[in-house]
Design an enzyme around this catalytic site. Structure first.
Site, short mmCIF file in Angstrom:
data_model
loop_
_atom_site.label_atom_id
_atom_site.label_comp_id
_atom_site.label_asym_id
_atom_site.label_seq_id
_atom_site.Cartn_x
_atom_site.Cartn_y
_atom_site.Cartn_z
N ASN A 94 -2.63 -6.39 5.29
CA ASN A 94 -2.66 -7.41 4.24
C ASN A 94 -3.55 -8.59 4.64
O ASN A 94 -3.46 -9.08 5.75
CB ASN A 94 -1.25 -7.94 3.98
CG ASN A 94 -0.22 -6.84 3.96
OD1 ASN A 94 -0.32 -5.92 3.15
ND2 ASN A 94 0.72 -6.87 4.89
N GLU A 119 0.85 -1.18 0.00
CA GLU A 119 0.00 0.00 0.00
C GLU A 119 0.90 1.25 0.00
O GLU A 119 1.87 1.28 0.74
CB GLU A 119 -0.90 0.04 1.23
CG GLU A 119 -1.94 1.16 1.11
CD GLU A 119 -2.91 1.22 2.31
OE1 GLU A 119 -2.77 0.44 3.27
OE2 GLU A 119 -3.81 2.06 2.24
N HIS A 178 -6.78 -1.81 15.02
CA HIS A 178 -6.94 -1.11 13.75
C HIS A 178 -6.74 -2.06 12.56
O HIS A 178 -7.59 -2.12 11.66
CB HIS A 178 -5.94 0.05 13.68
CG HIS A 178 -6.01 0.85 12.43
ND1 HIS A 178 -6.77 2.00 12.33
CD2 HIS A 178 -5.45 0.68 11.21
CE1 HIS A 178 -6.66 2.50 11.11
NE2 HIS A 178 -5.85 1.71 10.41
N GLU A 179 -5.66 -2.79 12.56
CA GLU A 179 -5.38 -3.67 11.41
C GLU A 179 -6.40 -4.79 11.33
O GLU A 179 -6.85 -5.16 10.25
CB GLU A 179 -3.95 -4.24 11.49
CG GLU A 179 -2.84 -3.21 11.59
CD GLU A 179 -2.94 -2.06 10.59
OE1 GLU A 179 -3.46 -2.27 9.47
OE2 GLU A 179 -2.52 -0.93 10.92
N GLY A 202 3.18 2.21 10.78
CA GLY A 202 2.86 1.47 11.99
C GLY A 202 2.62 0.00 11.70
O GLY A 202 3.19 -0.88 12.36
N ALA A 203 1.78 -0.27 10.71
CA ALA A 203 1.41 -1.65 10.41
C ALA A 203 0.61 -1.68 9.12
O ALA A 203 0.25 -0.63 8.58
CB ALA A 203 0.57 -2.23 11.55
N MET A 204 0.33 -2.90 8.64
CA MET A 204 -0.39 -3.04 7.37
C MET A 204 -1.32 -4.24 7.40
O MET A 204 -0.92 -5.33 7.81
CB MET A 204 0.65 -3.17 6.24
CG MET A 204 0.03 -3.29 4.87
SD MET A 204 -0.96 -1.83 4.43
CE MET A 204 -2.17 -2.58 3.37
N GLU A 212 -9.86 4.32 5.94
CA GLU A 212 -9.02 4.75 7.06
C GLU A 212 -9.79 5.56 8.11
O GLU A 212 -9.65 5.32 9.30
CB GLU A 212 -7.79 5.51 6.56
CG GLU A 212 -6.84 4.66 5.72
CD GLU A 212 -6.31 3.42 6.43
OE1 GLU A 212 -6.49 3.31 7.66
OE2 GLU A 212 -5.73 2.54 5.75
C1 7MF Z 1 -3.65 3.07 13.66
O1 7MF Z 1 -3.77 2.41 7.96
C2 7MF Z 1 -3.99 4.18 12.92
C3 7MF Z 1 -3.31 4.48 11.77
C4 7MF Z 1 -1.47 2.20 6.04
C5 7MF Z 1 -0.26 2.58 6.82
C6 7MF Z 1 -1.79 1.71 9.09
O2 7MF Z 1 -3.57 0.25 8.48
C7 7MF Z 1 -2.85 1.39 8.06
C8 7MF Z 1 -2.25 1.08 6.67
C9 7MF Z 1 -0.07 4.86 7.86
C10 7MF Z 1 -0.34 5.76 8.87
C11 7MF Z 1 -1.06 5.36 9.99
C12 7MF Z 1 -1.52 4.05 10.10
C13 7MF Z 1 -1.26 3.12 9.06
C14 7MF Z 1 -0.52 3.54 7.93
C15 7MF Z 1 -2.28 3.68 11.30
C16 7MF Z 1 -1.96 2.56 12.06
C17 7MF Z 1 -2.63 2.27 13.21
N1 7MF Z 1 -3.35 0.74 5.76
BR1 7MF Z 1 0.90 5.43 6.40
ZN ZN Z 2 -5.53 1.81 8.42
#
Ligand code: 7MF
Ligand code: ZN
Length: 850
Positions: free
Chosen positions: A263, A119, A295-296, A259-261, A318
């Site tokens: 997938n 992403e 969140h993930e 922070g994380a992804m 998001e």
């Molecule tokens: C909690 O949104 C809130 C926001 C994209 C990468 C994680 O799950 C995500 C990914 C970014 C910035 C903030 C966060 C994330 C990303 C995030 C993580 C935990 N889809 Br770039």
């Molecule tokens: Zn997210």
């Protein structure tokens, strides 16, 4: 088309071709990894003759259609293939260099393990593809690598086969039954410690849960696992959503841009949001892990099952998922404390973004580099917009809206408007005007006037917003929560006003005396308030407001007002002073035995310089720093006995709230009187957890106590081999109040625990300096700006995403004096002149200079 050209939301077109199935075969090797990608392509638009695929940093080996070499051409990061067939099989072979990939996008090496980040547009660094979220394919993945070095071979979905091949290599095959866009693809290969557990879903399915961490860290994976199980249960109970695969994997890696992804079935996490034990992680870290794991996990429905049509719709997944993770944290923890923290993110960061050169609506309309739009606006303001809908509809109708959203759109790639339509149709609430929140940039201001006559209280609200390209002048629908209190502190009434016109008057009849009003309670809309408070009024709210958030809010306003009153005194050459009402109000909170200790700690943490800067149009930074310090010192001196008493009272308690309060009390005590350094020393030496040891160390470092150097050295020696803990140490170094801080930071960039290639290290040392050391980063001589620029030049080529993130404090500057602005401008021009400036930095720097 130049790659520095913006793309526009209004130019969205459905793709001419789509891909229904993709099989990927990875031969993992250093230096060269081979990827064979076989797509089942379907032509959607019958007059199309050319399939255009995206690719970046790839070596193209071959292109075949139905087994025959195909006519193709590569130009400007695109592959053009002659394809006048309705259905065909496309095979593309590419070669990649994972070990040279320091941008950490696509396939790269993290500390000896292969991993991916796709992403938003990283998949095109793996193969040429229709790398856009509205192309949904079923993925089959085969991974082959050396068995001894990479015993675990992971990808999305279910494992279908594994076995040994030749030369000490082995393979694994994975099948993901859910069609997905390319940005949700993941692959990990490496050697890990594995924590396993399981979760029985509501309908009785047994889901295998796995957390993979670097060898030797198994004992730090338990909190992540517990958080995952909590998240799964919560989503069933509150949102009626159940997990859909037989396995859920989380891998923690050291090198990660974010922070994380999420997938599908294989989340990849920054170690910062997985690893914790009480010796090495603070209570805040524990809380952060729980919320990021949540969140993930929540993305599985809001993001994966229903995804975005195009990247302009990013807030669809998001904003909604942040809202969901905030609700999760609030349901399993303290609702007021979580709300306060969310409000602070908006006020301290989002308002600044919205007032700066990168201002954009939560659904942006033009983008050069998509990575630049993973912002506090899209995420956190986006979550506030969802929260406002929740406020307008109420929980029950909101959940009916969610249900309809999934009924209509499961398996689809949709728009923000589709979400709002589902909410509207399920609830019967008209959201036509409300939709403005998706298209308007900048923070609206609500000016408040009141009058009281013959028992009738009138509140007149006027809304306005900044003139930013793309904005209109129609009023917004602002849910405005107010409470009226009487002089004894009793609540008279509390309601959410529907503020929908430019100017609107709300009347409250039948009152005996003029009420004390609590405005915009719970931050019911992301707006700025204009209202002339009196100190007495705020002190009354601090004491009596029904909502704890409103009480905290009043403390912020009271502290801020005291600071601004003194900034004014300074400018008029008068002596600074602090009203005893302010003193008494804070003392009252500190002594309150009925308030949650964590809430008291929030009140005691008083507004940062940057959040104060957000409250005004222009500011004399030097006067602000002096005035804020004066108010803080006066408060601390006035409350010395009380904070010391509460410090000792909290000492024996073993919970996060008590620790938060204890550490605030310690800081206040030492501000009041350095003789409390002995308490700092004792707390540091006898601490059995990171919250207490770091709490003491931070007080010593922030106030430059005489034991600072000895404690910092002790901490460094103890933790030098634990990178996540060294990040805390780097941050304390970066935010210290010292004339030599820049030289010290320069020296630390050669520390053995530091590396410019690791985003966590760069953020902890350089990022914290620019964000958290306002006094020295914004030095009038420009030395702070110059140093950041030097670093940006270096990181621009190593990791453009990280560079573009840490430039933020340099482009949000318009409130300061001419001298500082000139220094910043010179730095930005220097960056603009770089021959190899990344498009990430180009977009931000060019907007800042415009
Ligand atoms: C909690 O949104 C809130 C926001 C994209 C990468 C994680 O799950 C995500 C990914 C970014 C910035 C903030 C966060 C994330 C990303 C995030 C993580 C935990 N889809 Br770039
Ligand atoms: Zn997210």
């Amino acid at each position: 088309m130049s790659e520095l050209q913006a793309k526009y939301l209004i130019d969205y077109k459905q793709p001419d071709y789509t891909i229904n199935h993709l099989s990927l075969d990875f031969q993992l090797n250093i230096p060269t990894t081979e990827v064979v990608a076989v797509s089942q392509v379907e032509r959607k638009s019958k007059q199309a003759t050319q399939l255009v695929l995206e690719g970046d940093e790839l070596e193209l080996v071959s292109v075949k259609i139905n087994g025959q070499s195909a006519t193709h051409q590569v130009k400007d990061k695109q592959l053009f293939i002659e394809a006048e067939l309705d259905n065909f099989e496309l095979e593309i072979i590419t070669h990649l260099k994972p070990a040279e990939n320091t941008a950490l996008e696509g396939l790269y090496m993290s500390d000896g393990a292969y991993c991916t980040q796709c992403e938003a547009e990283g998949f095109r660094r793996i193969t040429y593809y229709l790398d856009r979220p509205d192309v949904l394919a079923k993925f089959d993945v085969r991974v082959e690598a050396d068995k001894a070095e990479f015993p675990f071979l992971l990808s999305n979905g279910n494992l279908t086969a594994k076995g040994d091949t030749e030369n000490g290599r082995h393979f694994a095959s994975w099948q993901d039954p859910f069609p997905k866009p390319s940005y949700l693809f993941a692959l990990v290969a490496g050697d890990f410690d594995l924590l396993e557990d399981n979760f029985i879903t509501r309908s009785g399915r047994d889901v295998k849960l796995q957390v993979f961490v670097d060898k030797g860290n198994l004992h730090k994976a338990h909190h992540a696992m517990e958080s995952l199980k909590k998240s799964m249960k919560w989503d069933e109970e509150r949102f009626d959503l159940e997990y859909d695969l037989d396995i859920y994997m989380i891998v923690a890696v050291d090198f990660f841009n974010m922070g994380a992804m999420e997938n599908k079935g294989l989340n990849v996490f920054n170690t910062k949001y997985v690893l914790a034990d009480k010796e090495s992680a603070t209570d805040d870290d524990y809380h952060g892990i729980e919320s990021v794991i949540g969140h993930e996990y929540f993305h599985n429905w809001t993001g994966n099952r229903v995804t975005c049509r195009d990247w302009f719709q990013l807030s669809l997944k998001e904003g909604l998922t942040v809202f969901r993770d905030q609700e999760f944290s609030s349901d399993v923890g303290s609702r007021p404390v979580n709300r306060i923290q969310a409000i602070q993110v908006i006020r301290n960061h989002q308002f600044a973004e919205d007032a700066g050169p990168m201002a954009h609506p939560i659904r942006p309309e033009s983008v050069i580099e998509m990575n630049n739009f993973y912002t506090v606006t899209v995420y956190n303001k986006g979550a506030e917009v969802i929260r406002m809908m929740h406020t307008l509809l109420g929980e029950q109708k909101f959940q009916a809206g969610m249900k309809l959203y999934f009924e209509r759109h499961d398996g689809q790639a949709v728009t923000c408007d589709d979400f709002v339509a589902a909410m509207e149709d399920a609830s019967g609430v008209d959201l036509k005007q409300f939709r403005q929140w998706y298209s308007q940039a900048g923070t609206p201001t609500v000016a408040v006037n009141e009058s009281f006559e013959n028992g009738s209280y009138q509140l007149t609200l006027t809304q306005s917003r900044p003139e930013i390209a793309g904005n209109n002048d129609l009023p917004m629908h602002i849910p405005f929560d107010v409470e009226l209190l009487d002089a004894e502190g009793n609540s008279i009434t509390s309601k959410v006003l529907n503020f929908t016109e430019h100017k609107q008057t709300f009347t409250f009849d039948g009152l005996e005396q003029k009420p004390v009003v609590s405005l915009l309670q719970d931050f019911s809309a992301p707006v700025k308030l204009e209202y002339q408070y009196e100190d007495e009024h705020l002190a009354h709210l601090m004491r009596y407001a029904n909502s704890e958030v409103a009480r905290w809010e009043a403390s912020v306003s009271l502290f801020s007002k005291a600071v601004w009153d003194n900034v004014k005194a300074l400018s008029e050459g008068k002596t600074m002073q602090l009203n005893s009402i302010v003193q008494d109000a804070f003392k009252g909170v500190i002594l309150d035995e009925n308030l949650d200790e964590e809430l008291i700690a929030e009140v005691m943490s008083v507004p940062s310089i940057s959040s104060l800067v957000e409250q005004v149009e222009t500011v004399d930074l030097d006067a602000l720093i002096i005035a804020r310090r004066f108010v803080k010192d006066e408060l601390a001196v006035g409350c010395e006995d009380e904070v010391v008493a509460r410090y000792h009272a909290s000492k024996g308690k073993d919970n996060a709230s008590a620790r938060a309060l204890k550490n605030e009390c310690l800081a206040w005590a030492c501000v009041a009187n350095e003789e409390y350094e002995a308490l700092v020393e004792t707390q540091y030496q006898s601490a059995t957890n990171m919250t207490d040891s770091l709490g003491a160390l931070k007080v010593s470092s922030d106030l430059n106590l005489s034991n600072r150097d000895s404690l910092m050295t002790h901490f460094e020696n103890k933790w030098v081999d634990t990178p996540l803990v060294m990040d805390k140490w780097f941050t304390l170094q970066a935010i210290q109040d010292s004339e030599q801080v820049i030289d010290k930071i320069k020296a630390l960039t050669t520390h053995k625990a530091f590396s410019f290639n690791n985003p966590n290290r760069v953020r902890s040392l350089i990022g914290s300096f620019a964000v958290g050391n306002v006094e020295h980063f914004h030095k009038a001589d420009g030395s702070g700006y110059q140093y950041l620029t030097e670093i940006l030049k270096k990181i621009n080529t190593i990791n453009p995403q990280v560079a573009a993130r840490i430039i933020t404090p340099l482009i949000q500057f318009s409130k300061f004096d001419q001298g500082r602005q000139q220094h910043i401008k010179a730095c930005l021009q220097e960056l603009m002149a770089l021959p190899d400036l990344s498009k990430d930095l180009f977009e931000k720097v060019s907007r800042a200079l415009a």
